[in-house]
Design an enzyme around this catalytic site. Structure first.
Site, short mmCIF file in Angstrom:
data_model
loop_
_atom_site.label_atom_id
_atom_site.label_comp_id
_atom_site.label_asym_id
_atom_site.label_seq_id
_atom_site.Cartn_x
_atom_site.Cartn_y
_atom_site.Cartn_z
N LYS A 180 6.63 5.65 -1.26
CA LYS A 180 5.31 6.25 -1.01
C LYS A 180 5.50 7.33 0.02
CE LYS A 180 2.15 2.69 -2.29
NZ LYS A 180 1.87 1.40 -1.67
N HIS A 203 -0.43 6.82 8.44
CA HIS A 203 0.65 6.19 9.20
C HIS A 203 0.92 6.87 10.54
CE1 HIS A 203 1.94 3.92 5.53
NE2 HIS A 203 2.17 3.03 6.47
N HIS A 222 1.77 9.49 4.82
CA HIS A 222 0.53 10.26 4.96
C HIS A 222 -0.09 10.00 6.33
CE1 HIS A 222 -1.92 6.69 4.37
NE2 HIS A 222 -1.11 6.35 3.37
N1 ARG Z 1 3.98 -1.79 5.38
C1 ARG Z 1 2.68 -2.23 5.81
C2 ARG Z 1 1.64 -1.18 5.48
O1 ARG Z 1 1.95 -0.01 5.37
C3 ARG Z 1 2.61 -2.49 7.28
C4 ARG Z 1 3.54 -3.56 7.81
C5 ARG Z 1 3.17 -3.96 9.19
N2 ARG Z 1 4.08 -4.89 9.78
C6 ARG Z 1 4.17 -6.19 9.51
N3 ARG Z 1 5.07 -6.91 10.09
N4 ARG Z 1 3.34 -6.76 8.62
O2 ARG Z 1 0.48 -1.53 5.33
#
Ligand code: ARG
Length: 569
Positions: free
Chosen positions: A131, A137, A134
């Site tokens: 992905k 983040h 964007h």
């Molecule tokens: N990859 C996830 C997202 O973009 C966030 C992960 C956050 N960290 C975790 N340990 N759950 O929504």
């Protein structure tokens, strides 16, 4: 020099000589000393109400009596007003002391060793593979980065973790799509965009071709089983995504100590499930294994699907156990959007039910949403603002402004990067993190108002004053800093260490961002109302010292939030 304790000491001594039946120690006095809201009421105030009972006297009478015996060293004045004893610090002494601490501690001014021997894990940015990066983040990346800087400044050992979203059934679909329609060159050139197009096409065609869904599952199973071909395609997707992301991280000046993402925990799931089972926490629900959280008013935490597949939650449990083992953290912070609030409450509760006392050291550092010029960011509607593009555009716009304002500047491109990217970061970190933010070019890049460019400009201005002044050998006459404007700058400089500590305690980098604006405003007021290059060389030397201290603290505040401080703009 800690003025509050010195004043507490003075009060204790005066109390000792005025009354023999009081019951307050200097430490207790220090705890009740207040900082008056208005400096006209003094720099510190001691309310005498608490003494009234034990001394059997009205507070104003006590204040009057105490005033008589106060040792006046370092003080300009003491006033007894309505039961309060108000202290005015001698202005020149205050100036000398503040400037000496900023100068003598140098880059350590505001730092501390309260974190020595303690480790903090920070989970931030945590992007998803295949992905594009964007602006959704941006906040997690920059809040996490700022917290890391702040904690390191306070002496903590930090571990920055990019918990990559690199597991899930969508990767089976991506590999399937690649096998059907993709080719190497296309991905190598198109990067993440090309992957996304493949994925979109797959979902489109799957609507009319039910066999595709089956094919997606088939490839995901292969990834899970460690099939060589499937894994090599998947790992290559990951590499390409990370290369793309790395460009953005470099622009933002962000780095990580670990990229252990979801797939890293594939071989660490057994332990979680065994432990949950052993502790009798797993129950079956529609064939799936879950932890019942109804006693805590939460829906069940899904641990394992009926086909044996694990979930986001399972991976987070494994990650928490792993981090505790690997880093023995004192705190584990998750910088993730507030939409995941329930997920983290469930996660921490399950860890607690497993008997891990350290679950209370885990915290969800939530933040609000980012919209762009009034429009929400919806991946589905196609309105997506990519961070990479946003940053390039910010630099471009900053360059145009610099071309107009200072056409003769030498390293325009470098400065434009610091200003453009700094403006975006500053904007993101200006409001308390839980607030939603609407990104706007005009507001982010303005040189006036509460913006990055404004603070950076103030820093460049202080550099320019110091350059023009050259070397001044006269001894500083600190009475040259007795003006209200200079005193305000000093008060701001003096509170920097407390601001840093509070930002750490509340996980709130915005306190430092805001502080930098307040300090810049105070300095600009001083700059306009006081002649820095005064004819009196002693006064000039003192005002230059104040300018130098301000330059140092602004640069440090900006560094902590991840923003550069160019010397010329
Ligand atoms: N990859 C996830 C997202 O973009 C966030 C992960 C956050 N960290 C975790 N340990 N759950 O929504």
């Amino acid at each position: 020099m800690d003025f509050k304790s010195i004043i507490a000491e003075k009060i204790a001594m005066s109390l000792e000589s005025a009354y023999d039946n009081h019951d307050l120690s200097a430490e207790q006095i220090a705890q009740v000393i207040e900082i008056p809201p208005d400096t006209a009421m003094g720099d510190y105030a001691f309310p005498c109400f608490r003494l009234s009972k034990s001394l059997r006297k009205a507070p104003p009478v006590i204040a009057d009596a105490l005033k008589q015996n106060i040792d006046m060293a370092l003080l300009q004045e003491v006033q007894s007003v309505k039961g309060y004893l108000n202290f005015y610090i001698d202005k020149a002494t205050f100036a000398r002391e503040v400037i000496a601490s900023v100068r003598d501690q140098g880059a350590r001014y505001g730092a501390s060793d309260i974190g020595a021997g303690k480790t903090i894990c920070l989970d931030y940015s945590s992007i998803n593979i295949a992905k594009r990066f964007h602006i959704g983040h941006l906040s997690t990346t920059m809040i996490g980065n700022a917290l890391k800087n702040i904690y390191e400044f306070l002496g903590y050992t930090t571990v920055g973790i990019n918990h990559l979203g690199d597991w899930g059934t969508q990767f089976g679909k991506m590999v399937a799509a690649y096998k059907l329609w993709g080719d190497r060159e296309q991905i190598e050139q198109g990067g993440v965009n090309a992957m996304v197009s493949l994925y979109v096409r797959f979902n489109e065609e799957a609507k009319s071709d039910p066999e595709l869904a089956e094919l997606g599952r088939h490839w995901f199973k292969k990834i899970e089983d460690g099939d060589e071909e499937a894994l090599s395609i998947f790992n290559w997707f990951k590499e390409v995504t990370l290369q793309d992301a790395q460009r953005v991280y470099e622009k933002l000046g962000v780095r990580f100590d670990s990229y252990a993402g979801e797939s890293f925990y594939n071989d660490k799931m057994g332990r979680v499930i065994d432990e949950l089972r052993e502790k009798n926490l797993l129950v079956e629900s529609d064939g799936a294994q879950v932890v019942d959280l109804s006693d805590y008013n939460m829906p069940p935490a899904l641990i394992q699907k009926s086909d044996g597949a694990t979930l986001y939650m399972t991976r987070d449990l494994a990650a928490a156990l792993y981090r505790k083992d690997a880093y023995d953290f004192d705190k584990c912070l998750y910088v993730v959007a507030y939409q995941q609030d329930l997920h983290f409450r469930q996660l921490f509760k399950v860890l607690e039910l497993m008997g891990h006392e350290w679950s209370r050291d885990c915290e969800h550092v939530a933040f609000g949403m980012v919209s762009f010029e009034g429009e929400a960011l919806a991946t589905r509607s196609g309105h997506v603002v990519y961070l990479d593009d946003l940053l390039d555009k910010a630099v471009e716009k900053a360059l145009a402004i610099i071309e107009e304002k200072s056409p003769d500047l030498e390293n325009k491109d470098e400065v434009a990067k610091q200003v453009g990217i700094g403006a975006v970061i500053f904007f993101d970190l200006y409001n308390s993190r839980i607030k939603d933010i609407d990104f706007s070019w005009d507001r982010a890049l303005a040189f006036e108002g509460e913006t990055g460019p404004y603070v950076q400009y103030t820093h460049a201005r202080s550099c320019s004053v110091l350059r023009k002044a050259g070397t001044v050998t006269a001894e500083a006459d600190y009475t040259g800093l007795n003006t209200p404007e200079a005193q305000d700058v000093l008060r701001q400089l003096d509170r920097f260490p407390a601001v840093v500590r509070e930002a750490a305690q509340r996980y709130e980098p915005s306190l430092i961002t805001r502080y930098s604006v307040i300090l810049a405003q105070a300095f600009n007021k001083f700059y306009y109302e006081n002649r820095i290059l005064d004819d009196d060389m002693g006064v000039r030397a003192a005002r230059l010292e104040l300018t130098r201290a301000t330059r140092q603290v602004i640069a440090e505040a900006l560094r902590l939030i991840g923003v550069g401080a160019p010397e010329r703009m």
